[in-house]
Design a protein around this motif. Structure first.
Motif, PDB file in Angstrom:
ATOM      1  N   GLU A  58       0.845  -1.182   0.000  1.00  0.00           N
ATOM      2  CA  GLU A  58       0.000   0.000   0.000  1.00  0.00           C
ATOM      3  C   GLU A  58       0.887   1.240   0.000  1.00  0.00           C
ATOM      4  N   SER A  59       0.459   2.251  -0.739  1.00  0.00           N
ATOM      5  CA  SER A  59       1.171   3.533  -0.704  1.00  0.00           C
ATOM      6  C   SER A  59       0.142   4.650  -0.843  1.00  0.00           C
ATOM      7  N   GLU A  81       5.154   1.699  12.423  1.00  0.00           N
ATOM      8  CA  GLU A  81       4.680   0.379  12.870  1.00  0.00           C
ATOM      9  C   GLU A  81       5.660  -0.687  12.406  1.00  0.00           C
ATOM     10  N   ARG A  85       3.650  -5.404  10.423  1.00  0.00           N
ATOM     11  CA  ARG A  85       3.952  -4.852   9.110  1.00  0.00           C
ATOM     12  C   ARG A  85       4.914  -3.694   9.310  1.00  0.00           C
ATOM     13  N   LYS A  87       5.133   0.057   8.538  1.00  0.00           N
ATOM     14  CA  LYS A  87       4.452   1.242   8.039  1.00  0.00           C
ATOM     15  C   LYS A  87       5.404   2.407   8.250  1.00  0.00           C
ATOM     16  N   TYR A 105       2.705   7.718   3.001  1.00  0.00           N
ATOM     17  CA  TYR A 105       3.147   6.537   3.737  1.00  0.00           C
ATOM     18  C   TYR A 105       3.200   5.340   2.804  1.00  0.00           C
ATOM     19  N   THR A 106       3.945   4.327   3.223  1.00  0.00           N
ATOM     20  CA  THR A 106       3.938   3.029   2.560  1.00  0.00           C
ATOM     21  C   THR A 106       3.767   1.957   3.628  1.00  0.00           C
ATOM     22  N   THR A 107       3.184   0.841   3.210  1.00  0.00           N
ATOM     23  CA  THR A 107       3.019  -0.313   4.080  1.00  0.00           C
ATOM     24  C   THR A 107       3.642  -1.518   3.388  1.00  0.00           C
ATOM     25  N   GLN A 108       4.459  -2.246   4.139  1.00  0.00           N
ATOM     26  CA  GLN A 108       5.105  -3.452   3.632  1.00  0.00           C
ATOM     27  C   GLN A 108       4.818  -4.605   4.587  1.00  0.00           C
TER      28      GLN A 108
END
Length: 143
Positions: A58-59, A81, A85, A87, A105-108
């Motif tokens: 997600e970005s 976070e 994950r 974040k 933001y990005t989520t990995q």
């Protein structure tokens, strides 16, 4: 926990309106993210060596003010976070005035490199790297 990089916007990043093309903002985020990951020794090569892949799932980018050709910018990556994950929040500032230009933001998530299965919790290696980094105690997400 954050890292910051300063960049000069090159000509090949701008569009016909002399503004940075929207897709390049994610590139700037990645440069800052890699600098942050390097600080605690868990960048993409170390991730792969530890048996995990960390795809961005997600970005989000909020374009506040357009960034121009030759503008000097500071990009800050902030680890928000890490338990389930990664974040990472980003702030982009004009390097000379300090004016905020962009945020996002990005989520990995961790994926087992052998099985390609999604991990529902971050692997222990991430916690170990964070703890070794200046005595950081990863007990929960920061606010």
């Amino acid at each position: 926990m954050y890292a910051e990089v300063t960049l000069d916007v090159p000509f090949h990043d701008v569009d016909s309106m002399n503004v940075v093309w929207h897709g390049h903002y994610l590139k700037y985020f990645e440069i800052a993210r890699c600098h942050l990951l390097d600080q605690f020794g868990y960048n993409y090569l170390q991730m792969q060596e530890s048996g995990y892949l960390w795809p961005v799932i997600e970005s989000h980018v909020r374009y506040v003010y357009g960034i121009q050709f030759q503008q000097k910018i500071r990009v800050r990556a902030i680890l928000k976070e890490w338990e389930n994950r990664l974040k990472i929040d980003y702030l982009v500032f004009d390097a000379e005035t300090g004016k905020r230009l962009t945020k996002g933001y990005t989520t990995q998530v961790a994926v087992n490199a052998k099985t390609r299965e999604l991990c529902l919790q971050s692997p222990q290696v991430l916690f170990d790297r964070l703890e070794a980094w200046s005595g950081f105690q990863p007990t929960g997400a920061t606010k």
